[in-house]
Write a protein that holds these residues in place. Structure first.
Motif, PDB file in Angstrom:
ATOM      1  N   GLU A 464       0.820  -1.214   0.000  1.00  8.81           N
ATOM      2  CA  GLU A 464       0.000   0.000   0.000  1.00  8.81           C
ATOM      3  C   GLU A 464       0.850   1.258   0.000  1.00  8.81           C
ATOM      4  O   GLU A 464       0.468   2.272  -0.597  1.00  8.81           O
ATOM      5  CB  GLU A 464      -0.943  -0.007   1.204  1.00  8.81           C
ATOM      6  CG  GLU A 464      -1.947  -1.157   1.216  1.00  8.81           C
ATOM      7  CD  GLU A 464      -2.901  -1.145   0.026  1.00  8.81           C
ATOM      8  OE1 GLU A 464      -3.034  -0.086  -0.645  1.00  8.81           O
ATOM      9  OE2 GLU A 464      -3.508  -2.192  -0.250  1.00  8.81           O
ATOM     10  N   GLU A 465       1.988   1.248   0.656  1.00 11.86           N
ATOM     11  CA  GLU A 465       2.836   2.438   0.661  1.00 11.86           C
ATOM     12  C   GLU A 465       3.295   2.802  -0.742  1.00 11.86           C
ATOM     13  O   GLU A 465       3.224   3.966  -1.157  1.00 11.86           O
ATOM     14  CB  GLU A 465       4.051   2.226   1.561  1.00 11.86           C
ATOM     15  CG  GLU A 465       4.998   3.420   1.579  1.00 11.86           C
ATOM     16  CD  GLU A 465       6.304   3.160   2.298  1.00 11.86           C
ATOM     17  OE1 GLU A 465       7.349   3.047   1.613  1.00 11.86           O
ATOM     18  OE2 GLU A 465       6.267   3.084   3.536  1.00 11.86           O
ATOM     19  N   GLN A 511      -2.641   2.625   3.687  1.00 11.60           N
ATOM     20  CA  GLN A 511      -1.213   2.683   3.966  1.00 11.60           C
ATOM     21  C   GLN A 511      -0.950   2.770   5.465  1.00 11.60           C
ATOM     22  O   GLN A 511      -0.071   2.083   5.995  1.00 11.60           O
ATOM     23  CB  GLN A 511      -0.580   3.887   3.272  1.00 11.60           C
ATOM     24  CG  GLN A 511       0.922   4.004   3.545  1.00 11.60           C
ATOM     25  CD  GLN A 511       1.502   5.305   3.027  1.00 11.60           C
ATOM     26  OE1 GLN A 511       0.842   6.043   2.303  1.00 11.60           O
ATOM     27  NE2 GLN A 511       2.740   5.596   3.396  1.00 11.60           N
TER      28      GLN A 511
END
Length: 603
Positions: A464-465, A511
């Protein structure tokens, strides 16, 4: 030389300590290298005594061999210095029997009494059972030849320990605690074991010979008579005696290493078997003060420390030996544990792991084994100084792995993004979406790419980052396409902008959730690591407490036996001994308290 699978294959003895040309002593590196490979506990049996009395033959019997330690059929002493033979223990699993054959005492060619004293001291310091071998009978002449025992307090340094913090036991008592058991073997014994018309055992024969002369203790005759006897009684809590008839006629004895048991006198064979059985069964594992077990590699350090002290003109110190052991073996235990951890993690971890928990699970299993390696190899780790260092080094190793895993994950995610979003990037470059209805088509293609990206394998824990960063970078592209799409009304544009902001916020939350899970997992790992260190440390301390209790009870039993033999009341060092024993068990119970303090400081 093979030391695989707890088996040892040492076909013949090697020199452990040899005599230098100037009359000194030097440790042999070959023997140290052999001991260094032995990580099992050792039972050390040393033989000492006048030269040409058949000491080497007894050692070969204990090794289960006819040949090994050098035998001789002439008046010349064959053994010089101290020779060592390591064999699997016949009865104790995962133990190595270390046999030490010492240079004959009183060699007329050598004529150096001080050298003999050092050889005798080393035999005492290194062994768990000291076999003293002599010929004929145990009489004043035989005891005078054992004068070396009276010099032990002058040639071995040990600090007195307190029982309850108020009174210190004598140096003799401290020596008794760490000295080996004593076995006197009398060869070519021709007398009947009869005293006052009654048959007695060999042990009773020895104890009768060691009885102190009563009367004015200050007179020279009494002092000289009692000196060696008192030293033997005071220093060696456990004593045993074996008498051996002649093994055969003189002609046969010149070829004794070629003979089988069938060629020897039956009584001698039975007596030899009884001697070996006793040694195998009753010789305890080598320990340091407090019952701490000694391995082969630790024995190597002890031998080296003692010989270096003698060579430098100093007196071997038990306390210095403990300090040397602690420094060398604790540092080594840290190194071996960390190297094991690094090697195993390198083999087992395929970067990037799919999740942080996957890496955590591998780490937990390998760390547990690494801690075990340290715990087994550590010694006298006061205040857990070395274990604290291990905690720091393993934590640093794991931190680097976590960083590497994250970086490899980012690389993998960027690679997946490059592939999955490739067609979308091409369409943007070709202005495919810069037309009426283009924004709707762009959003549809973007959603499909995001779903495909998330469904891919091998991106690791930074999924997700990396996606968030990518979408943030492409935010301006979406704005430009939205602005260029004339098919949308102003109201629809504003709705799309709000939807885009909402999706960006949702992505950011994903994130943050990913980061939160990773932090929670790292915190759980830290706690698990903490608990594992404490668990294994407590287990070791419990084991050492048990060993310490056993050591105290063993000594107490020996003292009780000694008191019951001849003396109705304990005197001298034995009073100190019993006072020490009164407080000994409480002292070993208190050993856990420093750990409690350490637990509160850890992490």
């Amino acid at each position: 030389m093979s030391f695989r699978e707890n088996k040892i294959d040492m076909p013949s003895p090697v020199c452990l300590i040899h005599n230098t040309e100037d009359g000194g002593l030097r440790i042999c590196q070959e023997a140290l290298d052999i001991l260094d490979q032995i990580t099992q506990s050792v039972v050390v049996v040393a033989v000492a005594g006048p030269y040409r009395t058949g000491k080497s033959y007894l050692m070969n019997r204990l090794a289960g061999k006819r040949k090994g330690f050098a035998l001789g059929s002439t008046i010349e002493s064959k053994t010089k210095g101290i020779w060592m033979w390591c064999v699997p223990h016949p009865e104790k699993e995962d133990h190595i029997l270390v046999l030490l054959d010492t240079e004959g005492l009183g060699d007329v060619d050598k004529g150096d009494e001080k050298h003999d004293v050092w050889i005798f001291c080393l035999a005492v310091l290194l062994s768990t059972t000291l076999v003293y071998n002599s010929l004929g009978t145990i009489d004043n002449t035989a005891l005078e030849k054992l004068q070396y025992v009276t010099k032990l307090t002058e040639h071995i340094d040990v600090k007195s320990r307190t029982g309850d913090g108020k009174e210190a036991c004598s140096k003799a008592m401290e020596l008794m605690r760490v000295f080996p058991s004593f076995v006197w073997t009398v060869r070519d014994f021709t007398l009947d074991l009869v005293l006052d018309g009654k048959e007695i055992t060999a042990d009773e024969y020895l104890e009768n010979a060691l009885m102190l002369k009563q009367g004015d203790a200050a007179t020279p005759n009494v002092v000289n008579y009692n000196k060696t006897r008192r030293s033997l009684r005071d220093f060696f809590a456990v004593r045993k005696c074996f008498v051996f008839e002649r093994p055969g006629n003189t002609k046969k004895m010149k070829q004794i290493e070629e003979l089988t048991d069938d060629d020897l006198d039956e009584s001698f064979v039975e007596q030899s078997k009884a001697f070996c059985k006793y040694i195998y069964t009753n010789s305890r594992s080598k320990t340091m003060r407090g019952g701490r077990g000694v391995t082969g590699r630790m024995l190597a350090t002890l031998a080296q420390t003692y010989v270096e002290a003698i060579s430098s003109g100093q007196v071997p110190s038990l306390d210095n030996a403990v300090e040397s052991l602690a420094q060398i073996h604790n540092s080594r235990a840290i190194t071996e544990a960390v190297e094991f951890y690094h090697c195993e993690m390198t083999k087992k971890v395929q970067f990037p792991t799919e999740t942080q928990q996957e890496l955590s699970d591998i780490h937990a299993g390998v760390e547990k084994e690494a801690i075990s390696i340290f715990i087994k190899g550590s010694f006298n780790d006061q205040n857990q100084e070395y274990q604290n260092e291990l905690v720091k080094r393993l934590s640093k190793e794991y931190e680097e792995l976590v960083k590497q895993n994250m970086e490899e994950s980012r690389k993998a995610c960027r690679s997946i993004i490059s592939r999955v979003f490739g067609s979308l990037e091409e369409a943007v470059k070709e202005d495919t979406y810069m037309q009426p209805g283009g924004y709707t088509e762009y959003c549809s293609d973007l959603d499909k790419a995001i779903k495909q990206y998330r469904s891919e394998k091998g991106h690791g824990p930074m999924l997700e980052e990396v996606l968030t960063n990518y979408l943030t970078e492409k935010n301006k592209v979406g704005q430009n396409i939205l602005a260029a799409d004339r098919s949308l009304s102003e109201a629809e544009r504003k709705m799309e902008e709000k939807r885009r902001e909402k999706e960006a916020l949702e992505q950011k939350n994903r994130q943050l959730e990913e980061q939160k899970k990773m932090q929670e997992e790292l915190f759980r790992e830290q706690k698990k690591s903490h608990d594992e260190h404490i668990k294994q440390l407590k287990e070791k301390i419990d084991e050492e407490k048990t060993c310490s209790r056993e050591e105290i009870m063993r000594l107490q039993h020996a003292l009780d036996q000694e008191r019951n033999k001849r003396n109705p009341e304990p005197t001298g060092p034995r009073n100190a001994a019993l006072r020490l024993l009164t407080h000994g068990i409480k002292a070993c119970d208190d050993v856990i308290s420093p750990v409690t303090s350490w637990i509160s400081r850890l992490f």
